[in-house]
Design a protein around this motif. Sequence first.
Motif, mmCIF file in Angstrom:
data_model
loop_
_atom_site.group_PDB
_atom_site.id
_atom_site.type_symbol
_atom_site.label_atom_id
_atom_site.label_comp_id
_atom_site.label_asym_id
_atom_site.label_seq_id
_atom_site.Cartn_x
_atom_site.Cartn_y
_atom_site.Cartn_z
ATOM 1 N N VAL A 254 -11.013 43.123 -35.775
ATOM 2 C CA VAL A 254 -10.085 43.979 -35.263
ATOM 3 C C VAL A 254 -10.211 45.151 -35.985
ATOM 4 O O VAL A 254 -10.628 45.535 -36.432
ATOM 5 N N GLY A 255 -9.513 46.433 -35.281
ATOM 6 C CA GLY A 255 -9.660 47.624 -35.168
ATOM 7 C C GLY A 255 -8.401 48.342 -35.850
ATOM 8 O O GLY A 255 -7.465 48.246 -35.647
ATOM 9 N N PHE A 256 -8.521 49.581 -35.818
ATOM 10 C CA PHE A 256 -7.608 50.380 -36.535
ATOM 11 C C PHE A 256 -7.860 52.408 -36.039
ATOM 12 O O PHE A 256 -8.269 52.265 -36.652
ATOM 13 N N TRP A 257 -6.556 52.105 -35.851
ATOM 14 C CA TRP A 257 -7.283 53.242 -34.585
ATOM 15 C C TRP A 257 -5.530 54.419 -34.811
ATOM 16 O O TRP A 257 -3.952 53.600 -35.026
ATOM 17 N N GLN A 258 -6.154 55.376 -34.844
ATOM 18 C CA GLN A 258 -5.633 56.914 -35.134
ATOM 19 C C GLN A 258 -4.885 57.459 -33.711
ATOM 20 O O GLN A 258 -6.278 57.934 -33.078
ATOM 21 N N ILE A 259 -3.891 57.030 -33.104
ATOM 22 C CA ILE A 259 -3.613 57.712 -31.474
ATOM 23 C C ILE A 259 -2.254 59.043 -32.079
ATOM 24 O O ILE A 259 -1.491 58.587 -32.561
ATOM 25 N N THR A 260 -2.598 60.251 -31.096
ATOM 26 C CA THR A 260 -2.226 61.290 -31.608
ATOM 27 C C THR A 260 -1.894 61.061 -30.026
ATOM 28 O O THR A 260 -1.964 61.445 -29.008
#
Length: 685
Positions: A254-260
Amino acid sequence: MIRAMMENQNASVAQEGGKMGSDGYTAPSLRVQLNVQDKQVVIDNGMVQVTIAKPEGFVTGIKYNGIGNLLEVLNEEWDRGYWDLVWSEAGSAGTTGTDDRMNATKFNVIVENEEQVEISFTRMWDSSMAGQMVPLNIDKRFVMLRNCSGFYSYGIYEHSGDWPAFNLPQTRIVFKLRKDKFNYMAVGDNRRRHMPLPDDRSPRRGQPLATPEAVLLVDPVEPEFKGEVDDKYQYSCENKDLQVHGWICFDPPVGFWQITPSNEFRSGGLLKQNLTSHVGPITLAMFLSAHYGGDDLVLKLAPGEPWKKIFGPVFFYLNCTSENPLKLWDDAKEQMLSEVQGWPYAFPASAEYQILDQRGYVNGRLMIRDKYISDTLIPAAGAYVGLAPPGEIGSWQTEVKGYQFWTKADSDGYFSINNVRTGDYNIYAWVPCYVGDYRNDEVITITLGCQVDVGDLVFEPPRNGPTLWEIGVPDRSAAEFYVPDPNPKYINRLYLNHPDKFRQYGLWERYTELYPDSDLIYTVGASDYTKDWFFAQVPRKIDDSTYKGTTWQIKFKLDDARPSETYKLRLALATANVAQLEVRVNSPQANPPLFSSGVIGHDNTIARHGIHGLYRSYVVDVPGAQLVVGDNTVFLSQTMSTSPLQGVMYDYIRFEGPPSPNDKKDAKSWTCSRNSYVLDNNVHI
């Protein structure tokens, strides 16, 4: 592969999504649901479920792909996912202050239908709390869309015209993930690795180093990390490259990503460096910070100064796979591109957020005039061109209150700045391989749907005469200079044999080891700045508590010296930290010196492995009477020495002769501008 494809500028958002993997499984298309309970609210679209404390607005749980909570369940509920800020009273010095988790006091449902839920957590300023609470109205928003594998968050801050003054050094969103699940971090293709545990930084397992963020891992839980330095600033990143980062859990993958998707709401422009993720495991969405700039990057509101700004939305993206977990990073990058292409979003319900048809466009061409390079105008290939609030030349790099919009010119100097919020702006630019900053004096007013063609703009980089010699490349960074290998006792294995070797801890100490008895001497025409010019001019260590300022020498020959003329020494600094730079020519003891910068800078770049902070440029008049035919020496003294972390990094140094109508073209500089910069039109900024 999961997608969150935004239908440009439609009132409703059509998306398709599913679980990433070769099995071809796609999640069912379920409506977004909102469950409002007494002390919490839950938003759920059948793929992701997010639980938020009511009315405070803390994210207490994220459920995804069979994991009951991705957030650190060992933490208190208010310490898992949250917005926060740091504020201080007006007139306070420095970049610290009171930490505020921004506990909201009121909850509202803004949008609730099958396609979208948007909820709001607000806290209004109360004058009875003057001195105890930051004088801001704060609105934290969370948005979930149908068939979207993640959720969005944005915030609206407002300061009214009759409220007290205050300082705001920092605001951000923080997520603390489960340390038993997430231990692989990715910031970039060549900046990703398995990470130590937060336990390894404890006094029992880690040894504190010279800066509070840096810890030597002496007895880590996993022996592979023994002897490494952990420091969150080793993973900082320039805004222009900071669009996606996060963590991977390997079981289940599982991946947890912060995208701006946009830089418009971040402070300090494209080159501003911010934290990303670090041991915790923690991921950050930084909107405003004083890192790598100090007090100059603190937002300061005067008494009665009205201000309102919307930060975000940013996207928190979740993905999973039945294949190699590292493919989650590749998928996150693709998702980032999708979010960038979908900006500005159509879904935010706040009137403060401007959608596409409320924004404007600016296009034009930037040319360079430098008679010592060419008789004709030169296209500003690869120039960074931007709109920022009206100000002085170069003021964009310390702009913290308004919005900025940047693009990159093509090989012919043409640029187009899209999706600009309404308001007044100056056009700013800087061009790799040219000294200085450009600003167009005319203020441009962006109105709804406007298209502004500014035509050809001409930048005249500062120059008084032909180049007699130069050191470095004017690119606002010290990266081209000599960066030593780290002390083997203080390494981060990620940066061994890495282009960013400057991110290793303790490199400032290597100067004394390389120059134990005397300072650096550079001979023009014989020395190589990639090998012989140390990347930072720092004090020399005398003993454990004593340091001494350093004086570097640049030796050069002149075939002709004109006593009645004035020569120019042009100094571009990549950073300064509580430093004082003095310049003398052929007289090392001259008092006063030809030039003194005074005490400059609080960038703290040397300690934080950033290779540049704020850009500063100076020009020193050198009387021809002080020069001789034959051997000459420039003495550069950095006099501050109460700390090993004081000093400067140079970007570029150029010695110019006096102007003459018969000067030949400056072939050396033209070679630099053609060959030392590689244009990359694929960078999303």
